[in-house]
Write a protein that holds these residues in place. Structure first.
Motif, short mmCIF file in Angstrom:
data_model
loop_
_atom_site.label_atom_id
_atom_site.label_comp_id
_atom_site.label_asym_id
_atom_site.label_seq_id
_atom_site.Cartn_x
_atom_site.Cartn_y
_atom_site.Cartn_z
N ARG A 98 34.00 28.53 42.03
CA ARG A 98 33.90 27.27 42.76
C ARG A 98 34.75 27.27 44.02
NH1 ARG A 98 35.38 22.72 38.71
NH2 ARG A 98 35.13 21.49 40.61
N ARG A 99 35.84 28.06 44.05
CA ARG A 99 36.66 28.14 45.26
C ARG A 99 35.92 28.87 46.39
NH1 ARG A 99 42.13 27.19 45.04
NH2 ARG A 99 42.50 28.78 46.61
N GLU A 100 34.92 29.66 46.02
CA GLU A 100 34.13 30.36 47.04
C GLU A 100 33.08 29.44 47.67
OE1 GLU A 100 34.55 33.56 47.98
OE2 GLU A 100 36.23 33.82 46.60
N ASN A 102 32.43 26.79 49.70
CA ASN A 102 32.97 25.86 50.70
C ASN A 102 31.91 25.44 51.71
OD1 ASN A 102 32.75 28.20 52.25
ND2 ASN A 102 34.93 28.66 52.12
N ALA A 243 40.51 32.62 53.41
CA ALA A 243 40.85 31.39 52.70
C ALA A 243 42.25 30.96 53.06
CB ALA A 243 40.73 31.59 51.20
N GLY A 246 44.68 25.89 49.48
CA GLY A 246 43.75 24.99 48.82
C GLY A 246 42.31 25.41 48.94
N GLY A 247 42.07 26.68 49.34
CA GLY A 247 40.70 27.17 49.41
C GLY A 247 40.00 26.79 50.71
N THR A 248 40.71 26.19 51.68
CA THR A 248 40.09 25.82 52.94
C THR A 248 39.85 27.07 53.76
OG1 THR A 248 41.26 23.73 52.91
CG2 THR A 248 40.31 24.42 55.01
#
Length: 265
Positions: A98-100, A102, A243, A246-248
């Motif tokens: 899920r972090r991928e 974006n 990244a 916070g994965g931004t």
């Protein structure tokens, strides 16, 4: 031995090629191979195993004898039970990446990868017992359909994660995938149980229409979403994927604070 090798190739190679094709439909910030292959393997092993377990449990718990042969033998399991379970199991692995996700198109790509992994192993199982003609048929029809259906649910998940849409959006995408899967399985089973040429040809035509529709929708949607956000610096250079906290993604940070030609603030 040659026949087995051909069946393995026909079962797995189309899934791999479709995954590469969908992944490369993005021009900017393409998905990293490691998580993409991980999701493919989830579909191939985790998704297949989970679906098999759930299907066995439901077949034992539900009184299917009265309805399973309502239209043709195995109708209810193929057209109702299997779609509900498989469209849940295939994209479930997207939670691990899920972090991928974006961008909204990421959900389509990862969802398709999960469906393609699932299709590869399912096709291999059916084809080893039924022969090369089944392997060819599944490579042409079942593989892209599985990709498209899982991509729909992945799309819904991305809308929730990226656009903060309601969970009902995800549920709606899942229901669409289940309905398409159910219709597809219904006509496959109907053609397989019928000796009428008209029914067989009509079923094949419907399946091919589903293949074309799903593949065109997924690829065009990926390209359209990708084109809406050109990941370029003010000087016109392509920014790298990276990244931040916070994965931004670095791209989004550059958009927020402004980057020079080097992609650095």
């Amino acid at each position: 031995m040659l026949a087995i090798a051909l069946i393995v190739a026909l079962s797995i190679l189309p899934s791999v090629l479709y995954m590469v094709w969908f992944r490369n439909s993005e021009k900017y910030e393409r998905e990293r191979w490691r998580p993409l292959i991980g999701i493919f393997l989830w579909g191939a092993f985790g998704g297949v195993a989970l679906a098999l377990i759930l299907e066995v449990i439901l077949e034992e718990l539900l009184p299917l004898d009265a309805v399973d042969s309502l239209v043709y033998p195995g109708f209810f399991i193929a057209a109702v039970i299997a779609p509900i379970i498989e469209e849940f199991a295939k994209p479930l692995g997207l939670r691990f990446v899920r972090r991928e996700i974006n961008e909204v198109e990421d959900g389509l790509i990862y969802g398709a990868a999960a469906g393609l992994g699932f299709a590869a192993i399912e096709s291999l199982g059916y084809s080893l017992s039924s022969g090369i003609p089944v392997a060819i048929l599944r490579a042409v029809i079942s593989t892209p359909v599985h990709a498209g259906m899982a991509a729909l649910t992945g799309y819904g998940m991305a809308l929730v994660l990226v656009k903060k849409r309601s969970g009902w959006v995800l549920m709606g995408c899942y229901v669409c995938a289940v309905v398409i899967h159910g219709i597809s399985n219904f006509f496959i089973g109907w053609a397989g149980s019928s000796e009428k040429v008209g029914i067989i040809l009509a079923s094949i035509a419907i399946e091919l229409a589903a293949v074309i529709g799903l593949v065109v929708f997924v690829r065009k949607r990926i390209k359209r979403l990708d084109s809406k956000r050109p990941y370029l610096s003010p000087a016109g250079r392509l920014l790298p994927r990276a990244a931040g906290a916070g994965g931004t993604s670095r791209v989004l940070l550059c958009e927020q604070v402004g980057c020079g030609a080097s992609g650095r603030g």
